[in-house]
Design an enzyme around this catalytic site. Sequence first.
Site, PDB file in Angstrom:
ATOM      1  N   ASP A  30       0.922  -1.328  -0.063  1.00 34.99           N
ATOM      2  CA  ASP A  30      -0.030  -0.131   0.017  1.00 34.99           C
ATOM      3  C   ASP A  30       0.767   1.237   0.057  1.00 34.99           C
ATOM      4  O   ASP A  30       1.877   1.268   0.537  1.00 34.99           O
ATOM      5  CB  ASP A  30      -0.929   0.158   1.350  1.00 34.99           C
ATOM      6  CG  ASP A  30      -2.029  -0.811   1.162  1.00 34.99           C
ATOM      7  OD1 ASP A  30      -2.545  -1.071  -0.002  1.00 34.99           O
ATOM      8  OD2 ASP A  30      -2.709  -1.141   2.253  1.00 34.99           O
TER       9      ASP A  30
ATOM     10  N   HIS B 214       4.638   5.591  -8.192  1.00 36.26           N
ATOM     11  CA  HIS B 214       5.093   4.980  -6.693  1.00 36.26           C
ATOM     12  C   HIS B 214       4.565   3.527  -6.771  1.00 36.26           C
ATOM     13  O   HIS B 214       5.174   2.448  -6.339  1.00 36.26           O
ATOM     14  CB  HIS B 214       4.390   5.637  -5.723  1.00 36.26           C
ATOM     15  CG  HIS B 214       4.542   4.945  -4.280  1.00 36.26           C
ATOM     16  ND1 HIS B 214       5.470   5.664  -3.456  1.00 36.26           N
ATOM     17  CD2 HIS B 214       3.907   3.959  -3.754  1.00 36.26           C
ATOM     18  CE1 HIS B 214       5.304   4.871  -2.441  1.00 36.26           C
ATOM     19  NE2 HIS B 214       4.641   4.086  -2.546  1.00 36.26           N
ATOM     20  N   GLU B 215       3.270   3.462  -7.202  1.00 36.84           N
ATOM     21  CA  GLU B 215       2.729   1.799  -7.200  1.00 36.84           C
ATOM     22  C   GLU B 215       3.446   1.002  -8.172  1.00 36.84           C
ATOM     23  O   GLU B 215       3.626  -0.214  -7.950  1.00 36.84           O
ATOM     24  CB  GLU B 215       1.214   1.981  -7.647  1.00 36.84           C
ATOM     25  CG  GLU B 215       0.440   2.828  -6.391  1.00 36.84           C
ATOM     26  CD  GLU B 215       0.700   2.421  -4.855  1.00 36.84           C
ATOM     27  OE1 GLU B 215       0.822   1.111  -4.785  1.00 36.84           O
ATOM     28  OE2 GLU B 215       0.781   3.253  -4.406  1.00 36.84           O
TER      29      GLU B 215
ATOM     30  N   HIS C 140       6.649  -0.598  -7.017  1.00 33.47           N
ATOM     31  CA  HIS C 140       6.599  -1.933  -5.789  1.00 33.47           C
ATOM     32  C   HIS C 140       6.619  -3.108  -6.681  1.00 33.47           C
ATOM     33  O   HIS C 140       7.443  -3.992  -6.444  1.00 33.47           O
ATOM     34  CB  HIS C 140       5.146  -1.667  -5.079  1.00 33.47           C
ATOM     35  CG  HIS C 140       5.166  -0.776  -4.158  1.00 33.47           C
ATOM     36  ND1 HIS C 140       5.972  -0.934  -3.061  1.00 33.47           N
ATOM     37  CD2 HIS C 140       4.400   0.110  -3.759  1.00 33.47           C
ATOM     38  CE1 HIS C 140       5.648  -0.104  -2.074  1.00 33.47           C
ATOM     39  NE2 HIS C 140       4.753   0.474  -2.586  1.00 33.47           N
TER      40      HIS C 140
ATOM     41  N   GLU D 203       8.735   0.916   0.133  1.00 37.94           N
ATOM     42  CA  GLU D 203       8.048   2.155  -0.126  1.00 37.94           C
ATOM     43  C   GLU D 203       9.287   3.370  -0.372  1.00 37.94           C
ATOM     44  O   GLU D 203       8.814   4.320  -1.373  1.00 37.94           O
ATOM     45  CB  GLU D 203       7.605   2.743   1.095  1.00 37.94           C
ATOM     46  CG  GLU D 203       6.596   1.740   1.758  1.00 37.94           C
ATOM     47  CD  GLU D 203       5.287   1.643   0.817  1.00 37.94           C
ATOM     48  OE1 GLU D 203       4.949   2.599   0.116  1.00 37.94           O
ATOM     49  OE2 GLU D 203       4.607   0.603   1.028  1.00 37.94           O
TER      50      GLU D 203
END
Length: 596
Positions: A220, A399-400, A403, A428
Amino acid sequence: MAAFQKLLVAALLAISYTSAFPATGQRAERHATRREVTVGTTKIDAYHPPSSLETFSGGIESPSSRTTSSLGDSAKAFVASRLSKSSGEVTFRSGYSGDVAEHAYLTQTHDNIPFANAVANVAFKDKKVVSFGHSFVTPKSINPSTPSVSVGDAITTAEKTLGGKYNNYPTKVEYYLTSDGTAVLTHVIQVQNDATGAWFEAFVNAHSGDLVSVVDFVADASYRVIPIQKQDPTEGFETLTDPQDSVSSPSGWHSTGTTNSTTTAGNNAVSYKSSQSSVTSQSSATLNFVYNFDATKAPATSPNLDVARTNAFYVVNTIHDLTYRYGFTEAAYNFQTNNFGKGGSANDRVLVSVQDSSGTDNANFATPADGQSGQMRMFLWDYTSPGRDGAIENDIVTHEMTHGVSNRLTGGGTGRCLQTTEAGGMGEGWSDTMALYLNWTEQKSSATPDFTLGSYVINNKAGIRSHPYSTSTTTNPYRYSTLKTKTEVHDIGEVWANTLFNVYAALVQARGWSATARTNPTGTEGNIVFLHLFIDSLAIQPCNPTFLTARDAWIQADVNRYAGANKCTLWKAFASRGLGVNAANHNDDTTVPTGC
């Protein structure tokens, strides 16, 4: 009652972290080996044996010569010799050849059954071993290798405990080492909950039927309320013609090589709302996706939904193409439907769900093993009226997607190797860093101004992090010792991202800046060097790295690619934030190697 339980799971399906530890050494050890996962009323202490990383600069020989043996045989021989294991206790899982090094990934085995959390990685350059990471173990006891609990009963346990459903991905039998040194035989089962976006890999004791541990594939980006990023509608939309990179995506963004589409679906990604058939179609002539954003309308109305699907599709493909150029290829476990015979497992393009109904004020990315699609969920934000859409703030999408990059490259494509508190926090940090990098890449100079993240969705220039990212210790005081007071992954990620901000600034100051870094990775400018080392180090570092082993992976990556030309620049940058030669247990050190 069932409805109440479903609501409880939806409300509580989150990762929680122990808030205080008794001593510095114990705190650092817990960061590096554990992660407490809370699902409903169940708390699971996910344990991962300590990992280590050795680097060998110019390299050492393997007992089985890389000149005459395969990558797998050479790596197995090295690991067995280095750790005093028999050849039957080491299994080659996967590997690939990058442009400067070969990477092998291995597991510890017993009775031909792999250990889920005892793994190793070996890198070769010029046929010599240049790095070795591992978390191999010596169990105090080992369960019998034949299950006494059926896989059906194990599935029932996993579904009931985790509040989801078995997703029909093939189950496995693996050993899982617990914190007391017991090698527990487990059924490995994937459980998903579409309503909440949860996706777990469950390890159920194959003798007692109890849930032993989980891997949480979802990372997340729990945006709190503090730093920003510039890639959002306030800077205006542009119409870009053929933005795809033909080297990274040889069939373009709307073709798998065999099947063509005129929607936001292609080889690398599909961007949709609610179901994969609910995509955006071309607006006019072939492959034109020109929809004009209307800030006065709600995100889910026309044309804003089409804008969101188009923008998310563009950003995910752009990250695919950029990271491909720098080494995140098919063989290195990337996300593509068709791998064009270049290695890796196919049929795993990224599924991008925009305006996803499973949450608000957030976003997440689930990264299963190579061969299963990554799942990105972008949510709406309700800080403003009308609300705002994370899918049109590029730093959030970036950002996602990152991951997926960091989870696939670390540990050799398993999606399991950023699971401890410290490693998860670094995940993160890498994601924030890629957002920083793309912003800097779009600049017209080598300037590295302070950077904030996520301001558009909350309509606040301060953004969503606690401090701007900065080379100034006044603006951002975070350093290695800050981890003594941080136990949540996003907080830890801020420390790592700010460290890498300083590494980037140092490399650009030392080597200059290239305006063509996105499509030309062959230069020697600082921003090109930075992204090469960013990607290379992920493949070198061990499963569940720490700040220290990740730092060492950067240093070795520089040796592999640039013969150590940036050694002192890197060490000085890391040391400036407390990660000097003698840093340990979250205690700062500013020492650099002799000669620097």
